[in-house]
Design an enzyme around this catalytic site. Structure first.
Site, mmCIF file in Angstrom:
data_model
loop_
_atom_site.group_PDB
_atom_site.id
_atom_site.type_symbol
_atom_site.label_atom_id
_atom_site.label_comp_id
_atom_site.label_asym_id
_atom_site.label_seq_id
_atom_site.Cartn_x
_atom_site.Cartn_y
_atom_site.Cartn_z
ATOM 1 N N ASP A 142 -10.718 2.949 2.314
ATOM 2 C CA ASP A 142 -10.995 4.304 1.858
ATOM 3 C C ASP A 142 -9.953 5.233 2.460
ATOM 4 O O ASP A 142 -10.045 6.438 2.344
ATOM 5 C CB ASP A 142 -12.400 4.718 2.281
ATOM 6 C CG ASP A 142 -12.686 4.274 3.700
ATOM 7 O OD1 ASP A 142 -11.833 4.543 4.579
ATOM 8 O OD2 ASP A 142 -13.716 3.641 3.944
ATOM 9 N N LYS A 180 -8.761 3.836 13.892
ATOM 10 C CA LYS A 180 -8.594 2.628 13.091
ATOM 11 C C LYS A 180 -7.473 1.677 13.515
ATOM 12 O O LYS A 180 -7.605 0.466 13.317
ATOM 13 C CB LYS A 180 -8.428 3.021 11.622
ATOM 14 C CG LYS A 180 -9.742 3.434 10.971
ATOM 15 C CD LYS A 180 -10.456 2.226 10.453
ATOM 16 C CE LYS A 180 -11.855 2.565 9.987
ATOM 17 N NZ LYS A 180 -12.476 1.466 9.256
HETATM 18 C C1 LIG Z 1 -12.873 8.114 10.512
HETATM 19 C C2 LIG Z 1 -13.840 7.010 10.328
HETATM 20 N N1 LIG Z 1 -14.927 6.978 11.099
HETATM 21 C C3 LIG Z 1 -15.842 5.988 10.979
HETATM 22 C C4 LIG Z 1 -15.663 4.982 10.055
HETATM 23 C C5 LIG Z 1 -16.734 3.939 9.933
HETATM 24 O O1 LIG Z 1 -16.312 2.694 10.376
HETATM 25 P P1 LIG Z 1 -17.018 1.392 9.834
HETATM 26 O O2 LIG Z 1 -16.683 1.272 8.378
HETATM 27 O O3 LIG Z 1 -16.455 0.305 10.673
HETATM 28 O O4 LIG Z 1 -18.470 1.572 9.996
HETATM 29 C C6 LIG Z 1 -14.536 4.968 9.235
HETATM 30 C C7 LIG Z 1 -14.298 3.899 8.272
HETATM 31 O O5 LIG Z 1 -13.388 3.910 7.493
HETATM 32 C C8 LIG Z 1 -13.595 6.013 9.370
HETATM 33 O O6 LIG Z 1 -12.488 6.065 8.625
#
Ligand SMILES: Cc1ncc(COP(=O)(O)O)c(C=O)c1O
Length: 406
Positions: free
Chosen positions: A133, A85
């Site tokens: 989140d 992130k």
């Molecule tokens: C660890 C992780 N993987 C994948 C995602 C998915 O990303 P996106 O919301 O851009 O689809 C998130 C989103 O918060 C995440 O925290």
């Protein structure tokens, strides 16, 4: 020995609107192009501690699934934040501050000026805000601290205390809001309008696109690293990408599409079944929100509304979407921690392993396997998008602290 993986309900559907042989077109260029990627790489590459994360081969698991290879991009090592992130949120904070300084000084600003703190007085007067989140808010808060601006983060009621504490540790003010992630997004926008703050969303309904585009371009650095790590070897045949609002999947799909053109890998989106807004949207042919209890054990994926910016890439770009039962995530976390048949043990968090869980599930199902073209020649790439972002939860699932596994 059979693979310790439960038979769980899942669903997959082809995207009827995918453009399989199409070149990367103007609609996609507007989201991610060479200049956007180059700026993101330049900015992020200058941050203290930047290094490409490892792309780890899992030959033992691939053989057990009858596949030619599995490559796992281990984002648990990214900048000590344990997820991919920071590439998005913190980068969008830097771009937001560049624009603020440009507006105040009336001249173009070099990214290094922001990193060096050359405009500390202008930057300190900026407040950035976001809904999260967990991982996106942590990234925005981390960026705000690195660059010296103020930060307020909105979380919804299901976000764990550990994740709240991790965000506050970067000096951000954290506000807990009743309802879902999507409600927290609305709360962040309302507060920003009232207070004159800058919103750094990782999603958009199509109205505010600047920051979500920055987030996507920052995420694309991960795809660019993978492509460099694959150089000299055979091209990948499949990408299994977990999706929440779709930003990570869109950035990765876009970067592979830009690089490989019509020969790009078959791209499959993976979501928890109760919040499968991408599955709903791609099968309906139009962005479709899912409602009700969208909470998931894979908390980063617990989003009911797809991002309009990601739609520009994934509607023509994703070949299929699949839904998973929540129990697929802990099974995959344990399998990775164990290291199957000589594979290196890896720490994967509950949202981080979802792409791999999707690949395992599809490869074990004769119908999905055949339809998606998975066989012993396939070389699949998955993104392990987080490590143990919630250390206590990780230990509860895997039975050992993450440090012991790593
Ligand atoms: C660890 C992780 N993987 C994948 C995602 C998915 O990303 P996106 O919301 O851009 O689809 C998130 C989103 O918060 C995440 O925290």
């Amino acid at each position: 020995m059979p693979l310790p993986f439960p038979d769980l309900p899942f669903q997959w559907d082809a995207n009827p609107d995918v453009l399989p042989g199409a070149a990367y077109g103007p609609g996609q260029q507007a989201v991610l192009n060479a200049d956007g990627l180059a700026l993101a790489r330049r900015c992020i590459g200058a941050w203290p501690g930047y290094a490409p994360t490892p792309l780890v081969a899992l030959p033992g698991l691939a053989a057990a699934l009858g596949l030619g290879g599995i490559l796992y991009k281990q984002e648990g090592d990214r900048f000590g934040l344990r997820s991919f992130k920071p590439l998005g949120g913190a980068y969008a904070v830097q771009r937001c501050l560049m624009r603020a300084v440009e507006a105040a000084t009336g001249r173009p600003v070099d990214p290094d000026e922001i990193l060096r703190g050359d405009h500390a007085d202008i930057v300190a007067a900026v407040t950035v805000t976001a809904a999260t989140d967990g991982n996106h808010g942590r990234s925005v808060a981390w960026g705000a601290r690195m660059f010296g601006c103020r930060c307020v983060i909105f979380i919804n009621e299901a976000v764990t205390e550990a994740r709240e504490t991790a965000i506050a540790a970067y000096g951000a003010q954290v506000r807990r809001h009743p309802g879902t992630f999507d409600d927290a997004v609305r709360a962040a926008f309302a507060a920003a309008r009232r207070e004159g703050w800058s919103v750094i969303p990782d999603t958009t309904d199509g109205q505010v696109v600047e920051a979500p585009r920055d987030v996507t371009q920052g995420y694309a650095v991960m795809g660019a690293e993978i492509i460099e790590q694959l150089a000299g070897g055979p091209a990948p045949s499949h990408l299994f990408l977990q999706a929440g609002v779709g930003g990570m999947a869109a950035a990765t799909c876009a970067e592979f599409w830009r690089h490989y053109g019509a020969d790009r890998p078959t791209t499959v989106l993976v979501e928890p079944e109760q919040c499968a807004c991408w599955h709903a949207s791609l099968t309906a042919g139009t962005p479709t929100a899912v409602t009700g209890d969208v909470d998931s054990f894979m908390s980063g994926l617990a989003c009911g509304e797809p991002s309009a910016l990601a739609w520009e890439i994934l509607h023509p770009g994703a070949h299929a979407a699949m839904t998973l039962n929540d129990d697929a995530a802990p099974a995959t976390m344990r399998l990775l921690a164990q290291g199957w048949d000589g594979d290196p043990p890896l720490v994967g968090g509950e949202s981080g392993v979802a792409g791999l869980a999707g690949l395992i599930t599809a490869a074990r199902d004769a119908g999905a396997r055949a339809a998606l073209g998975l066989d012993e020649t396939s070389r699949a790439v998955v993104i392990g998008s987080e490590g143990a972002t919630d250390a206590a939860l990780y230990e509860q699932v895997v039975g050992r602290p993450w440090q012991e596994v790593a």
